[in-house]
Scaffold this motif. Structure first.
Motif, PDB file in Angstrom:
ATOM      1  N   GLU A 328       2.015 -16.303  24.161  1.00  0.00           N
ATOM      2  CA  GLU A 328       1.858 -17.685  24.647  1.00  0.00           C
ATOM      3  C   GLU A 328       3.174 -18.243  25.161  1.00  0.00           C
ATOM      4  O   GLU A 328       3.198 -18.990  26.149  1.00  0.00           O
ATOM      5  CB  GLU A 328       1.314 -18.575  23.520  1.00  0.00           C
ATOM      6  CG  GLU A 328      -0.144 -18.347  23.182  1.00  0.00           C
ATOM      7  CD  GLU A 328      -0.387 -17.065  22.400  1.00  0.00           C
ATOM      8  OE1 GLU A 328       0.589 -16.529  21.805  1.00  0.00           O
ATOM      9  OE2 GLU A 328      -1.528 -16.579  22.398  1.00  0.00           O
ATOM     10  N   ARG A 329       4.277 -17.881  24.513  1.00  0.00           N
ATOM     11  CA  ARG A 329       5.592 -18.349  24.962  1.00  0.00           C
ATOM     12  C   ARG A 329       5.936 -17.784  26.333  1.00  0.00           C
ATOM     13  O   ARG A 329       6.499 -18.475  27.194  1.00  0.00           O
ATOM     14  CB  ARG A 329       6.656 -17.968  23.930  1.00  0.00           C
ATOM     15  CG  ARG A 329       6.620 -18.817  22.670  1.00  0.00           C
ATOM     16  CD  ARG A 329       7.218 -18.119  21.471  1.00  0.00           C
ATOM     17  NE  ARG A 329       8.563 -17.601  21.710  1.00  0.00           N
ATOM     18  CZ  ARG A 329       9.195 -16.813  20.836  1.00  0.00           C
ATOM     19  NH1 ARG A 329       8.595 -16.442  19.715  1.00  0.00           N
ATOM     20  NH2 ARG A 329      10.410 -16.391  21.105  1.00  0.00           N
ATOM     21  N   LEU A 330       5.592 -16.519  26.551  1.00  0.00           N
ATOM     22  CA  LEU A 330       5.843 -15.897  27.850  1.00  0.00           C
ATOM     23  C   LEU A 330       4.999 -16.541  28.942  1.00  0.00           C
ATOM     24  O   LEU A 330       5.480 -16.811  30.041  1.00  0.00           O
ATOM     25  CB  LEU A 330       5.538 -14.397  27.768  1.00  0.00           C
ATOM     26  CG  LEU A 330       6.576 -13.556  27.021  1.00  0.00           C
ATOM     27  CD1 LEU A 330       5.974 -12.229  26.574  1.00  0.00           C
ATOM     28  CD2 LEU A 330       7.802 -13.317  27.885  1.00  0.00           C
ATOM     29  N   ILE A 331       3.735 -16.799  28.647  1.00  0.00           N
ATOM     30  CA  ILE A 331       2.842 -17.434  29.626  1.00  0.00           C
ATOM     31  C   ILE A 331       3.344 -18.833  29.977  1.00  0.00           C
ATOM     32  O   ILE A 331       3.360 -19.224  31.154  1.00  0.00           O
ATOM     33  CB  ILE A 331       1.403 -17.483  29.073  1.00  0.00           C
ATOM     34  CG1 ILE A 331       0.827 -16.063  28.978  1.00  0.00           C
ATOM     35  CG2 ILE A 331       0.514 -18.362  29.950  1.00  0.00           C
ATOM     36  CD1 ILE A 331      -0.466 -15.971  28.204  1.00  0.00           C
ATOM     37  N   LYS A 332       3.796 -19.576  28.969  1.00  0.00           N
ATOM     38  CA  LYS A 332       4.323 -20.931  29.210  1.00  0.00           C
ATOM     39  C   LYS A 332       5.571 -20.881  30.080  1.00  0.00           C
ATOM     40  O   LYS A 332       5.731 -21.688  31.012  1.00  0.00           O
ATOM     41  CB  LYS A 332       4.625 -21.630  27.884  1.00  0.00           C
ATOM     42  CG  LYS A 332       5.124 -23.053  28.057  1.00  0.00           C
ATOM     43  CD  LYS A 332       5.383 -23.723  26.713  1.00  0.00           C
ATOM     44  CE  LYS A 332       5.901 -25.143  26.913  1.00  0.00           C
ATOM     45  NZ  LYS A 332       6.179 -25.807  25.602  1.00  0.00           N
ATOM     46  N   SER A 333       6.452 -19.938  29.808  1.00  0.00           N
ATOM     47  CA  SER A 333       7.679 -19.805  30.604  1.00  0.00           C
ATOM     48  C   SER A 333       7.352 -19.478  32.056  1.00  0.00           C
ATOM     49  O   SER A 333       7.933 -20.048  32.989  1.00  0.00           O
ATOM     50  CB  SER A 333       8.566 -18.717  30.005  1.00  0.00           C
ATOM     51  OG  SER A 333       9.741 -18.545  30.766  1.00  0.00           O
ATOM     52  N   ALA A 334       6.382 -18.582  32.272  1.00  0.00           N
ATOM     53  CA  ALA A 334       6.013 -18.166  33.633  1.00  0.00           C
ATOM     54  C   ALA A 334       5.289 -19.259  34.399  1.00  0.00           C
ATOM     55  O   ALA A 334       5.263 -19.240  35.637  1.00  0.00           O
ATOM     56  CB  ALA A 334       5.147 -16.910  33.569  1.00  0.00           C
TER      57      ALA A 334
END
Length: 358
Positions: A328-334
């Motif tokens: 989820e953190r990666l998706i939010k960053s992207a």
């Protein structure tokens, strides 16, 4: 009625970086054409190859110019309030009948990839384009800083990040092509020397328990060298594929364990963001624009020696697997990188250049 002309000739190669960029901004600008016409008396026109006449719909106009005549376009009596050339290597250098000229700069990789007379010619061409431009946009802070480090550049400018298409929204196929094992590591690129793919091949000697899939153009000189290295070293944990469709690429991102991108030189770096939108861990070099694009959630190779790279990969994959919220953190960053936001910023820049208040 004010006229803005945008040159999107690379639409002929929609699955390559510049082609994707021109395709996306062309499609999204055309969706705003009626709004721009009614609110600001702005008419949008696109320069495209003849076979792409109408590619952005009926709400915009087209100048369909054969490739053989592009070099003559500056002398055509085409009047415009603003000409936007959205990439620095366009064959269209300017329009003499355009009042303002905006140039988008993606990178100055020729400073690192070419030497001798080839580099001198590239520098001369680039300086000529810079002199003609009234305004500049850059696709990253790195692209801006790198350009200003090598070239005197006095024009007003803005940083407008590229969007990245969210391939996770496509219907992903469950079956993987050929005999690719599940839980594989993934690399996708044009297979040019700057992509540093040979380091990944060397790294896999230290990761016999993992599998790596490399997708790209194996017909390049560098691609042929890479394939020979795989065969000579009898690396049975490396799999290869040529170019894939968007749906196939989405399936590979969805299925992979991690995406690897040790590139030496990137103005932006599209594939790592595509992978992050799937919540996949990405391993990047700390060079050029990649730390800016990958942000705090990406993993980085400080040392680009293959054995050290293998150690970092195993350590960070364990960290990723131990953290339930990492995807989820990666998706939010992207999510910072989307095409609608990109085009919003270009429209604001157009209005600013033309002296129009929103």
């Amino acid at each position: 009625m004010r006229k803005i002309i945008i040159e999107t000739y690379p639409i002929t190669t929609p699955y390559v970086g510049l082609g994707e960029f021109c395709k996306q901004i062309g499609e999204r600008l055309s969706k705003r054409a009626n709004e721009l016409r009614s609110l600001y008396d702005i008419e949008l026109c696109f320069i495209v190859p003849p076979r792409f006449n109408g590619c952005y719909g009926e709400d915009v106009n087209y100048y369909c110019i054969p490739a053989s005549l592009r070099w003559l376009l500056p002398f055509f009596p085409i009047k415009a309030d603003l000409l936007h050339i959205p990439y620095q290597c366009s064959k269209v250098k300017c329009l003499y009948a355009a009042k303002k000229y905006l140039l988008t700069i993606h990178d100055i990789n020729f400073m690192y990839e070419r030497t001798g007379n080839k580099q001198k010619r590239s520098i001369k061409r680039f300086k000529n384009r810079l002199r003609k431009a009234d305004y500049i946009s850059y696709i990253s802070n790195f692209a801006c800083e790198d350009t200003e480090k090598h070239f005197y550049n006095h024009q007003p400018h803005k940083i407008i990040y590229n969007g990245v298409t969210d391939l996770s929204l496509l219907p992903c196929e469950n079956n993987l092509p050929l005999d690719i094992p599940s839980n594989f590591l993934f690399h996708l690129s044009s297979l040019q020397p700057k992509k540093n793919v040979h380091l990944l091949i060397e790294m896999m000697k230290f990761l016999p328990e993992y599998n790596l899939l490399i997708v790209g153009n194996w017909n390049t000189e560098y691609g042929k060298i890479l394939k020979k290295e795989i065969l000579d070293n009898k690396l049975r944990n490396i799999y290869t594929l040529s170019h894939v469709t968007e749906t196939e690429k989405a399936s590979l991102f969805a299925a992979c364990k991690a995406f690897l991108f040790p590139s030496l030189c990137e103005g932006f770096g599209l594939p790592p963001i595509e992978a992050m939108k799937f919540g996949k861990p990405v391993f990047l070099s700390k060079l050029t624009s990649l730390p800016e694009i990958g942000g705090n959630e990406a993993f980085y190779w400080e040392d680009l020696s293959p054995q050290k790279m293998a150690e970092v990969l195993k350590d960070k994959l364990a960290l990723y697997d131990a953290s339930s919220d990492y995807p989820e953190r990666l998706i939010k960053s992207a999510s910072r990188f989307n095409w609608d936001n990109c085009v919003d910023q270009y429209i604001k820049y157009y209005l600013e250049i033309l002296g129009i208040e929103e």
